[in-house]
Scaffold this active site. Sequence first.
Site, PDB file in Angstrom:
ATOM      1  N   ASP A   1       0.736  -1.055  -0.170  1.00 27.62           N
ATOM      2  CA  ASP A   1      -0.056   0.182   0.041  1.00 27.62           C
ATOM      3  C   ASP A   1       0.808   1.252   0.090  1.00 27.62           C
ATOM      4  OD1 ASP A   1      -1.783   2.028   0.244  1.00 27.62           O
ATOM      5  OD2 ASP A   1      -3.124   0.748   2.001  1.00 27.62           O
TER       6      ASP A   1
ATOM      7  N   ARG B   1       0.014   4.221  -0.442  1.00 25.62           N
ATOM      8  CA  ARG B   1      -0.752   5.739  -0.365  1.00 25.62           C
ATOM      9  C   ARG B   1      -0.491   6.442   0.864  1.00 25.62           C
ATOM     10  NH1 ARG B   1      -6.712   2.929  -0.001  1.00 25.62           N
ATOM     11  NH2 ARG B   1      -5.562   1.493   0.935  1.00 25.62           N
TER      12      ARG B   1
END
Length: 381
Positions: free
Chosen positions: A296, A298
């Site tokens: 991930d 982000r």
Amino acid sequence: MPGSELRQLQSDGTRLPSFYSPRPEPPETPHNDADIEQADFSISGGNPASASDGDNAEDASPAQPATPLTQPPPASLLSPAFTPPSTPGTATPSAAGPAIPAEPRGIPVDSSIPTGGCGTKHPRLLERLPQVECIVRARIPTTTGAEMFLHLYKNDVDNKEHLAIVFGGNIRSKSLDAVREGETEMDRLVRGAYTGRLYPGRTTSGFPALGPPLVRIHSECYTGETVWSARCDCGEQLDEAARLMSLPGNKAGGIIIYLRQEGRGIGLGEKLKAYNLQDLGSDTVEANLLLRHPADARSYGLATAMLLDLGQKEIRLLTNNPDKIRAVEGPHREIVVKERVAMVPLSWKGKGGFRAPEVEGYLKTKIEKMGHMLDLGSLPS
């Protein structure tokens, strides 16, 4: 949901394909100058059979044999069947009378203590929050009659146009409302620095009080939101967040922070490569790692800065991801998440939605490898 439950008759008697949602009823156009703060953000009309649950969609069609298609159906802007067909701001009536939408139930959280319900990981936080500025805001009427305000932001860390989708008239952007040198009242109205609604002849802007909203941090997903992908539930989550925030009982409104970080931050091209790796046997986490990306990638600093600009210091966060709670709070807890509201797939609740082998594997990976707070026992066997 069986496809037959979603086939709808057009006005000329032909049937739309099974992946089309019921045609929404057009909202009535208001003809008064009432401010949006006083307006009802629920649906203003419509067919009860097109309500968000979608359970009685077949009952709404006339009981007659299907008319064979003699030509392709006309182009349509309607969303796919697995998207809630009447979001935002609808409720399904029952035999006992009109349904009263319930507020989404929140779970208290506190990231300052280990047992605060925010997971065991410690996400890497930015050393400083980005500088953001809301440059324009506009009212968006929806096909269901509910209304929202779309805020467009610029920032000092990338060249992307990030968005905040705001429900209710009491949530304001400080950077948008700030008076700019040399501007006129018409300049302010055109860039959206006004309260209530615009109407022909309006000449002043005005300022309201702020209030606490329900918040969803949503990362862009072209495949799930635009091309009907059943590999994830992102499109369904976006629609459900909008529905919850525009319920009549939600007087505080809501905010969807829409961040342009496709594919958990790796971009659309790499995301499509990850899809091919998934077809070769990898799960979503393994595919990202095989492409030499984090599981991930982000970041949520922009979301924190945008929420602060919108005047929010304490929020209720609509998420299943405990790591997102700490990340959104900021490096010095500039924002405090007081409650976490679960985002449960609609099919698990028996309220429509969709099921597919790909999305079931996607949800299992979120639970088993990313620590998302969903009940594994609720997954289809």
